[in-house]
Design a protein around this motif. Sequence first.
Motif, PDB file in Angstrom:
ATOM      1  N   TYR A  29     -56.589  22.137 -18.995  1.00  0.00           N
ATOM      2  CA  TYR A  29     -56.497  20.635 -19.340  1.00  0.00           C
ATOM      3  C   TYR A  29     -54.565  20.673 -19.411  1.00  0.00           C
ATOM      4  O   TYR A  29     -54.588  21.136 -20.464  1.00  0.00           O
ATOM      5  CB  TYR A  29     -57.152  19.461 -19.666  1.00  0.00           C
ATOM      6  CG  TYR A  29     -56.773  18.570 -19.279  1.00  0.00           C
ATOM      7  CD1 TYR A  29     -57.088  16.986 -18.430  1.00  0.00           C
ATOM      8  CD2 TYR A  29     -55.491  17.350 -20.438  1.00  0.00           C
ATOM      9  CE1 TYR A  29     -56.759  16.168 -18.183  1.00  0.00           C
ATOM     10  CE2 TYR A  29     -55.380  15.897 -20.432  1.00  0.00           C
ATOM     11  CZ  TYR A  29     -56.209  15.577 -19.341  1.00  0.00           C
ATOM     12  OH  TYR A  29     -56.063  14.048 -18.620  1.00  0.00           O
ATOM     13  N   ALA A  30     -53.706  20.276 -18.558  1.00  0.00           N
ATOM     14  CA  ALA A  30     -52.362  19.919 -19.404  1.00  0.00           C
ATOM     15  C   ALA A  30     -52.224  18.311 -18.785  1.00  0.00           C
ATOM     16  O   ALA A  30     -52.403  17.808 -18.099  1.00  0.00           O
ATOM     17  CB  ALA A  30     -51.553  20.369 -18.612  1.00  0.00           C
ATOM     18  N   THR A  31     -50.890  17.521 -19.891  1.00  0.00           N
ATOM     19  CA  THR A  31     -50.477  16.783 -19.574  1.00  0.00           C
ATOM     20  C   THR A  31     -48.650  17.028 -19.999  1.00  0.00           C
ATOM     21  O   THR A  31     -48.397  17.718 -20.485  1.00  0.00           O
ATOM     22  CB  THR A  31     -50.574  15.727 -20.520  1.00  0.00           C
ATOM     23  OG1 THR A  31     -50.318  14.240 -20.128  1.00  0.00           O
ATOM     24  CG2 THR A  31     -51.097  15.602 -21.515  1.00  0.00           C
ATOM     25  N   VAL A  32     -47.554  16.226 -19.106  1.00  0.00           N
ATOM     26  CA  VAL A  32     -46.337  16.003 -19.614  1.00  0.00           C
ATOM     27  C   VAL A  32     -45.729  14.903 -19.854  1.00  0.00           C
ATOM     28  O   VAL A  32     -47.172  13.798 -19.644  1.00  0.00           O
ATOM     29  CB  VAL A  32     -45.560  16.530 -18.216  1.00  0.00           C
ATOM     30  CG1 VAL A  32     -46.117  15.917 -16.795  1.00  0.00           C
ATOM     31  CG2 VAL A  32     -43.921  17.174 -18.988  1.00  0.00           C
ATOM     32  N   ALA A  81     -59.971  17.344 -22.495  1.00  0.00           N
ATOM     33  CA  ALA A  81     -58.766  16.388 -22.071  1.00  0.00           C
ATOM     34  C   ALA A  81     -58.250  15.771 -23.350  1.00  0.00           C
ATOM     35  O   ALA A  81     -57.850  14.889 -23.656  1.00  0.00           O
ATOM     36  CB  ALA A  81     -59.571  16.090 -21.016  1.00  0.00           C
ATOM     37  N   ALA A  82     -59.033  15.289 -23.355  1.00  0.00           N
ATOM     38  CA  ALA A  82     -59.175  13.948 -24.806  1.00  0.00           C
ATOM     39  C   ALA A  82     -58.257  14.403 -25.985  1.00  0.00           C
ATOM     40  O   ALA A  82     -57.059  13.360 -26.341  1.00  0.00           O
ATOM     41  CB  ALA A  82     -60.475  13.229 -25.468  1.00  0.00           C
ATOM     42  N   GLU A  83     -58.384  15.438 -26.490  1.00  0.00           N
ATOM     43  CA  GLU A  83     -57.920  16.109 -27.825  1.00  0.00           C
ATOM     44  C   GLU A  83     -56.688  16.622 -26.875  1.00  0.00           C
ATOM     45  O   GLU A  83     -55.029  16.076 -27.794  1.00  0.00           O
ATOM     46  CB  GLU A  83     -58.526  17.418 -27.529  1.00  0.00           C
ATOM     47  CG  GLU A  83     -59.127  17.419 -28.841  1.00  0.00           C
ATOM     48  CD  GLU A  83     -60.063  18.812 -29.104  1.00  0.00           C
ATOM     49  OE1 GLU A  83     -59.515  19.602 -29.039  1.00  0.00           O
ATOM     50  OE2 GLU A  83     -61.063  19.201 -30.021  1.00  0.00           O
ATOM     51  N   THR A 108     -43.876   7.734 -15.875  1.00  0.00           N
ATOM     52  CA  THR A 108     -43.698   8.715 -17.475  1.00  0.00           C
ATOM     53  C   THR A 108     -44.976   9.785 -18.072  1.00  0.00           C
ATOM     54  O   THR A 108     -44.476  10.010 -19.447  1.00  0.00           O
ATOM     55  CB  THR A 108     -44.096   7.196 -18.847  1.00  0.00           C
ATOM     56  OG1 THR A 108     -45.758   6.859 -18.255  1.00  0.00           O
ATOM     57  CG2 THR A 108     -42.768   6.563 -18.656  1.00  0.00           C
ATOM     58  N   ARG A 109     -45.944   9.448 -16.893  1.00  0.00           N
ATOM     59  CA  ARG A 109     -46.831  11.410 -17.909  1.00  0.00           C
ATOM     60  C   ARG A 109     -47.792  11.378 -16.506  1.00  0.00           C
ATOM     61  O   ARG A 109     -48.065  10.566 -15.344  1.00  0.00           O
ATOM     62  CB  ARG A 109     -47.924  10.854 -18.892  1.00  0.00           C
ATOM     63  CG  ARG A 109     -49.113   9.579 -18.222  1.00  0.00           C
ATOM     64  CD  ARG A 109     -49.895   9.104 -20.009  1.00  0.00           C
ATOM     65  NE  ARG A 109     -49.513   8.627 -20.623  1.00  0.00           N
ATOM     66  CZ  ARG A 109     -50.560   8.890 -21.681  1.00  0.00           C
ATOM     67  NH1 ARG A 109     -52.256   8.863 -21.739  1.00  0.00           N
ATOM     68  NH2 ARG A 109     -50.015   7.943 -22.705  1.00  0.00           N
ATOM     69  N   HIS A 110     -47.721  12.698 -16.557  1.00  0.00           N
ATOM     70  CA  HIS A 110     -48.732  12.929 -15.325  1.00  0.00           C
ATOM     71  C   HIS A 110     -49.466  13.825 -16.110  1.00  0.00           C
ATOM     72  O   HIS A 110     -49.794  14.272 -17.199  1.00  0.00           O
ATOM     73  CB  HIS A 110     -48.341  14.093 -14.519  1.00  0.00           C
ATOM     74  CG  HIS A 110     -47.275  13.853 -13.669  1.00  0.00           C
ATOM     75  ND1 HIS A 110     -46.488  12.269 -12.869  1.00  0.00           N
ATOM     76  CD2 HIS A 110     -45.634  14.140 -13.846  1.00  0.00           C
ATOM     77  CE1 HIS A 110     -45.681  12.650 -12.518  1.00  0.00           C
ATOM     78  NE2 HIS A 110     -44.682  13.031 -12.693  1.00  0.00           N
ATOM     79  N   SER A 111     -51.512  14.480 -15.993  1.00  0.00           N
ATOM     80  CA  SER A 111     -52.185  14.934 -16.135  1.00  0.00           C
ATOM     81  C   SER A 111     -52.979  15.380 -15.756  1.00  0.00           C
ATOM     82  O   SER A 111     -53.382  14.525 -14.308  1.00  0.00           O
ATOM     83  CB  SER A 111     -52.655  13.969 -17.209  1.00  0.00           C
ATOM     84  OG  SER A 111     -52.165  13.213 -18.032  1.00  0.00           O
ATOM     85  N   LEU A 112     -53.672  16.551 -15.720  1.00  0.00           N
ATOM     86  CA  LEU A 112     -54.634  17.022 -14.545  1.00  0.00           C
ATOM     87  C   LEU A 112     -54.799  17.905 -15.072  1.00  0.00           C
ATOM     88  O   LEU A 112     -55.173  18.893 -16.504  1.00  0.00           O
ATOM     89  CB  LEU A 112     -53.847  17.803 -13.428  1.00  0.00           C
ATOM     90  CG  LEU A 112     -52.929  19.109 -13.738  1.00  0.00           C
ATOM     91  CD1 LEU A 112     -53.221  20.341 -13.609  1.00  0.00           C
ATOM     92  CD2 LEU A 112     -51.664  19.726 -12.560  1.00  0.00           C
ATOM     93  N   PRO A 113     -56.213  18.897 -14.624  1.00  0.00           N
ATOM     94  CA  PRO A 113     -57.223  18.206 -13.065  1.00  0.00           C
ATOM     95  C   PRO A 113     -57.624  17.210 -13.591  1.00  0.00           C
ATOM     96  O   PRO A 113     -58.146  17.498 -14.923  1.00  0.00           O
ATOM     97  CB  PRO A 113     -57.754  19.731 -13.094  1.00  0.00           C
ATOM     98  CG  PRO A 113     -57.785  20.504 -14.362  1.00  0.00           C
ATOM     99  CD  PRO A 113     -57.326  19.999 -14.915  1.00  0.00           C
ATOM    100  N   VAL A 114     -57.432  15.852 -12.665  1.00  0.00           N
ATOM    101  CA  VAL A 114     -59.046  14.284 -12.755  1.00  0.00           C
ATOM    102  C   VAL A 114     -59.111  15.025 -11.927  1.00  0.00           C
ATOM    103  O   VAL A 114     -59.729  15.520 -10.896  1.00  0.00           O
ATOM    104  CB  VAL A 114     -57.578  13.507 -12.620  1.00  0.00           C
ATOM    105  CG1 VAL A 114     -59.009  12.688 -12.365  1.00  0.00           C
ATOM    106  CG2 VAL A 114     -56.687  13.083 -13.390  1.00  0.00           C
ATOM    107  N   VAL A 149     -48.107  19.915 -23.017  1.00  0.00           N
ATOM    108  CA  VAL A 149     -49.209  19.966 -24.009  1.00  0.00           C
ATOM    109  C   VAL A 149     -50.423  20.148 -22.857  1.00  0.00           C
ATOM    110  O   VAL A 149     -51.190  19.982 -21.928  1.00  0.00           O
ATOM    111  CB  VAL A 149     -49.583  18.515 -24.445  1.00  0.00           C
ATOM    112  CG1 VAL A 149     -50.661  19.170 -25.536  1.00  0.00           C
ATOM    113  CG2 VAL A 149     -48.440  18.073 -25.283  1.00  0.00           C
ATOM    114  N   THR A 150     -50.918  20.909 -23.381  1.00  0.00           N
ATOM    115  CA  THR A 150     -52.515  22.403 -22.866  1.00  0.00           C
ATOM    116  C   THR A 150     -53.584  22.318 -23.830  1.00  0.00           C
ATOM    117  O   THR A 150     -52.859  22.109 -25.064  1.00  0.00           O
ATOM    118  CB  THR A 150     -51.776  23.256 -22.476  1.00  0.00           C
ATOM    119  OG1 THR A 150     -51.475  24.645 -22.965  1.00  0.00           O
ATOM    120  CG2 THR A 150     -50.385  23.236 -20.895  1.00  0.00           C
TER     121      THR A 150
END
Length: 430
Positions: free
Chosen positions: A332-335, A392-394, A238-244, A387-388
Amino acid sequence: MTRPGVMLLDAAGPEAGALATAAAARGHQVHAATTAAAYTGYGPELKGLLAGHIVTDFARPGRALAELAAYSRRWGVGAVLTVNEYLTELAAHLCAELGVPGNDPGRAHAARDKAAMAQAFAAAGVRMPYTVLVRDDAGLRAALADPRVGFPCVIKPIAGAGSAGVTVVSGPDGAAEAADAARTVVGMYAGGGDPRVLVQAYAAGTEYSVESLTQDGATTHLAVTRKQVTDGASRVETRHSLPVRLPPAIEAAVYRQVEAAIRAAGIRHGASHTEVIVGGDGRCAVIEIGARLAAGQIGVLIQHALGIDVWAALLDVALGRPAALAPTARGYATVRFVTSSCAGRLTSLSGLPSVGPGVPFVRWRAAIGGPVHEPDANGHRLGSFVVTGADAAEVEERADALLRQIRIHVEPHPNGPGQVSEASTSAIAP
Ligand SMILES: Nc1ncnc2c1ncn2[C@@H]1O[C@H](COP(=O)(O)OP(=O)(O)O)[C@@H](O)[C@H]1O
Ligand SMILES: [Mg+2]
């Protein structure tokens, strides 16, 4: 100077489109190998980018290899690429046939067939959940009784992808049904009828993927991605986020496992996507490896968060040229993926974000009036957006807020007489 031609095995989808665009922009003639049915779905933009295409039958890989090799020689192809999970083995064979940079064709099967993968991992000492190959009902009973498997366990197809047919089974009751579900999943170009399924111990922990590029056998890890999947029997991403940023000792342990997996699957020149679960004790289990760039817009995330031009890098690796892999950004980016919580007919959609500052990518796949499914495979996701930003938190907060604004209405399938079938559901993935 004449530049080598570039052959894309299956040019459909956003990742292949980005590769075709990058190659054409650099002055390469781009060719696509495709099935007749898939070619009819290629849009005018993609067709305009292609210098040529060859229609082949990927279900007959021996014949496809001969046809593609002859076509590639005729058109001066010097690089072969695919982002299609099901074609990575054919790509390795075609590279070997043409003498262009590619993966070891003798090992490429291990990145496609999870039974072969389990064997290759075991031989290479890669830590993976205890896995049993089951051929029939008696084998299934024996696997479920094996204390090294236990409950919950995971039943999955040999050659699936996108979580299709993968079931987390909490007790013996659901196992036969899960095995049937795994058996009915056939690869994109496979004929079906394979009675084998895998039964695997459940790895508890946090799921990540490692996105890597290997050139001449030397691997660079571009990013670690946090993957969020649904709970319950089906695990849909349901989501991917990087970089960790993992703690250094854990990161080193994860990279060691991933590099062993890359070698085991014969990945010498090209991208890989390795899925791992890190347990509470910090130990890492490899769930699977794909000899390709990650799907699910992870390429877009890398591009925007880290400023690495993944498409250009993939092209350079495939051409045997030095690739620029150093990050040029520290973002940082997330989908987020949109799913429906019930099956039915999609009657309306509103609130989908638009591409704009901090939102570089939006894609909607489901047709209004068309069917939607309860998500039990990644293919059931209806759309996505990226979203980029710097923080990260924002970024995560903004993505959640945008997701909450999306409203979909689904008219459920009538379950029986008297069932009201008006639009009644507005459901968004968590
Ligand atoms: N052994 C396992 N332990 C825990 N979760 C698992 C295990 N195997 C699979 N999963 C979950 O199911 C998802 C899909 O399984 P995977 O083996 O990656 O199949 P696919 O090739 O369809 O992606 C994984 O991303 C993970 O969330
Ligand atoms: Mg997977």
